[in-house]
Design an enzyme around this catalytic site. Structure first.
Site, short mmCIF file in Angstrom:
data_model
loop_
_atom_site.label_atom_id
_atom_site.label_comp_id
_atom_site.label_asym_id
_atom_site.label_seq_id
_atom_site.Cartn_x
_atom_site.Cartn_y
_atom_site.Cartn_z
N GLU A 51 57.27 31.62 50.47
CA GLU A 51 57.23 30.60 51.52
C GLU A 51 57.83 31.20 52.79
O GLU A 51 58.81 31.96 52.72
CB GLU A 51 58.02 29.36 51.13
N CYS A 247 57.29 23.33 51.49
CA CYS A 247 57.21 22.30 52.53
C CYS A 247 56.43 22.78 53.74
O CYS A 247 55.94 21.97 54.52
CB CYS A 247 58.61 21.88 52.95
N GLU A 379 55.21 19.15 47.27
CA GLU A 379 56.08 18.20 46.55
C GLU A 379 55.72 16.78 46.95
O GLU A 379 56.52 16.06 47.54
CB GLU A 379 57.54 18.49 46.89
O1 AHR Z 1 62.06 26.35 48.40
C1 AHR Z 1 62.49 25.57 49.48
C2 AHR Z 1 61.83 24.20 49.47
O2 AHR Z 1 62.25 23.49 48.35
C3 AHR Z 1 60.34 24.21 49.36
O3 AHR Z 1 59.72 24.35 50.57
C4 AHR Z 1 60.04 22.86 48.79
O4 AHR Z 1 58.85 22.83 48.07
C5 AHR Z 1 61.27 22.54 47.99
O5 AHR Z 1 61.74 21.28 48.29
#
Ligand code: AHR
Length: 662
Positions: A51, A247, A379
């Site tokens: 990410e 996210c 999520e």
């Molecule tokens: O890993 C950090 C965040 O944690 C991610 O973006 C999200 O999917 C989770 O809430």
């Protein structure tokens, strides 16, 4: 030593020390049954989750060294400084070309120089630029002359004190936009260098996409990735890579969601966007965090291919982050979102003559990327997710029935949100359920049997984001210490034992810049020159690089070993290497002796190799200074008759490899 041992004890709050000492005397017997495999281990079993958080992409994996190269940050000169060595030596203006023609990259600067090189601009890089003595750096700029015939750009790399550590020049000519390039060789190393550009000549030059890359990127690619960081990933031999988030996929609002089509094609034309982590945490504000998309979906697919991982893109499902605006697109307006998903499959797998397959080919990859799965939402939770998930699933399965879909079970591994989605998606025969858990180390120990009772005939499980939190979720005081890593190792034996239902798992997040992170813990930390794997990284790597092909029973008194005497274990056969692989975590403060009765094993070698991760200090971390304070050490264990003898050091995780047949 005594002091360190006492400090470590709280990990086992419930255990009685004198009991443990007695326990250390007894040899425990584990029984292997190699003749009755429980399940095949999927090639995807252990993977990675990328990410763009903590400067993981720009300023991290993506090797570009110039921050805000296109002047598109909200404040256009962020990262840049002007210098007038003499009065009125020159000036610059920020222009926006959208007045004339629409562009994804509308801004550029117009530099007017009035004398010989006394006006210049400096770029700070991403908390500096990591420059290595002797290395070559490729500079390029998209430019044209607005007035006058040519302007010389004198380039300097300067160290943190301002001393010159590299120089070169290039000349802008002509009134049409074109790239001008040159390269610099560094004469010294500095982790926080800067780039100066001095303008020599008279007239005005327009400039955009000011770029500096190390020549030595991963596989020597232009627009490439940082070699040391990709190498750490490749060493893990990951079965899949989930990208680009998290996210980041959702956006704080729908307008800032991740849209893959904006990240492909010519780099100059990719539209920059604010990074949602820029403003998420008050305790770690990062106002200069944007996504240039220089690392976009083509580059992610290429990375996946390079490191032998199956690509797992996650797409926005018409919902913005429910912790932020929680905006949803009306279902009757969801078509463009669904079309993005269908088009992505064509981009990855489509014929060279298809619209999106043609773009992939033009970008340099005529062969398909072999996409087999895709995530719908990150999520997400609630009925609004199910409503949108249904539309996506129908459209994708109608056109591409073989693509497996990964679906959200929310933010937590339990509670109302989880229960609702878990029950509903199971009734709907979802392919793969994505479970997330950021929990205390104790949770990981207590839940090592989580999947023992899961339905083998229902959806497969993807443990898509997990990490033990030494303080608490999103606490800036979380550490990647040995306590967290050991608890994850213990837990992962439970994932492996349940490979019949758990088909994928990945730690989260993957990367963090030591000067620019927002979230901790993270698997790999780096500065502008160096990087290291945390103890958690070595745990992940030991599982992934010793994946095996079939899981087999390994029992103590007829039960899986999932916490009794603070031991956790699993066993796999590796058909390819013809080896038995046993993974065993000792989470107690004392050494323990075990004997593995090698049921079903024929002709075992006399000695097994044992890779051991261990520290008596549960607070121990790795660091840039001591990158391998906790890293695997090779030991050996004896086979006597049909028994393997193991001594498990206190607070240790061991991976045993034994040549054998069965
Ligand atoms: O890993 C950090 C965040 O944690 C991610 O973006 C999200 O999917 C989770 O809430």
């Amino acid at each position: 030593m005594k002091k360190r041992l006492l400090k470590a004890v709280p990990f086992l709050l419930l255990l009685n020390i004198s009991g443990m000492m007695a326990m250390a005397q007894a040899v425990k017997t584990l029984r292997l049954d190699a003749a009755h495999p429980i399940a095949d281990i999927q090639p995807t079993m252990w993977g990675i989750f990328f990410e763009d958080i903590n400067f993981a992409a720009d300023g991290g994996l993506y090797a570009e060294m110039v921050k805000n190269r296109s002047f598109e940050f909200a404040t256009p000169m962020t990262g840049w400084k002007e210098t007038n060595k003499t009065k009125d030596a020159g000036n610059l203006l920020v222009l926006n070309r959208n007045e004339v023609s629409q562009s994804n990259n509308p801004r550029f600067i117009r530099v007017t120089a009035k004398n010989a090189g006394n006006f210049g601009i400096t770029n700070d890089g991403f908390r500096g630029m990591g420059i290595t003595s002797g290395a070559v750096y490729n500079f390029s700029v998209l430019a044209r002359m607005a007035t006058g015939t040519n302007m010389n750009l004198r380039l300097e790399l300067v160290n943190v004190k301002g001393d010159k550590i590299g120089e070169a020049s290039t000349s802008v000519t002509g009134s049409k936009w074109q790239h001008f390039t040159t390269s610099l060789t560094a004469t010294a190393t500095d982790p926080k260098a800067k780039l100066n550009i001095w303008f020599e000549g008279t007239g005005a030059a327009d400039m955009d996409m000011v770029s500096l890359f190390p020549k030595d990127t991963w596989k020597g690619r232009t627009n490439g990735l940082r070699k040391d960081l990709v190498q750490l990933l490749a060493d893990m031999k990951p079965g899949f890579i989930r990208f680009p988030g998290g996210c980041i996929v959702e956006g704080r609002e729908l307008a800032t969601r991740y849209q893959w089509k904006k990240t492909v094609g010519i780099v100059d034309d990719r539209e920059l966007i604010i990074n949602r982590w820029n403003q998420e945490f008050r305790h770690r504000p990062t106002p200069d965090y944007y996504q240039s998309y220089g690392l976009g979906f083509y580059e992610y697919f290429e990375l996946a291919e390079d490191i032998g991982a199956s690509p797992l893109p996650i797409l926005n499902c018409g919902m913005a982050c429910q912790f932020n605006t929680a905006e949803v697109v009306p279902v009757e307006q969801i078509d463009p979102y669904v079309q993005d998903a269908l088009d992505l499959i064509e981009f990855a797998n489509g014929d060279q003559n298809s619209k999106w397959g043609k773009l992939r080919t033009a970008m340099g990859h005529p062969a398909p990327f072999n996409l087999t799965m895709m995530g719908v939402g990150n999520e997400q939770w609630g009925p609004q997710y199910i409503e949108r998930y249904k539309v996506f699933t129908k459209a994708i399965k109608d056109k591409y029935p073989d693509i497996k879909l990964v679906n959200s079970t929310g933010t937590d591994p339990d509670g109302d949100r989880f229960k609702y989605l878990n029950d509903t998606l199971r009734k709907m025969n979802a392919d793969i359920l994505d479970e997330h858990y950021y929990r205390a180390p104790e949770w990981f120990l207590q839940n090592a049997s989580r999947y023992d009772s899961y339905d083998r005939t229902g959806p497969k499980i993807f443990a898509g984001e997990y990490a033990a939190q030494s303080k608490g979720i999103a606490s800036p005081d979380n550490r990647n210490n040995w306590q967290t890593a050991l608890s994850e190792a213990a837990y992962m034996t439970g994932l492996e034992r349940n490979a019949g239902v758990v088909s994928m798992a990945s730690y989260a997040p993957l990367f963090a810049h030591v000067d620019a992170w927002q979230w901790t813990p993270d698997l790999i930390w780096f500065d502008n020159l160096n990087s290291y794997g945390t103890p958690n990284y070595y745990v992940q790597k030991l599982f992934s690089a010793n994946k095996g092909t079939q899981v087999v029973p390994l029992l103590r008194e007829g039960q899986p070993l999932a916490g009794k005497d603070s031991l956790y274990a699993s066993a796999v056969l590796d058909k390819v290497a013809s080896e038995l692989v046993i993974k065993i975590a000792n989470t107690s403060a004392v050494s323990q002796s075990t004997q593995v009765a090698l049921g079903g094993i024929k002709r075992p070698a006399a000695m097994a190799n044992v890779l051991v991760l261990q520290s008596i200090n549960l607070q121990q971390v790795n660091s840039l200074e001591k990158p391998k304070a906790i890293s695997p050490i090779m030991e050996q264990a004896k086979v006597i008759g049909a028994n393997l003898s193991l001594t498990l050091p206190p607070y240790s995780f061991s991976v045993v490899r034994l040549k054998a047949s069965w």
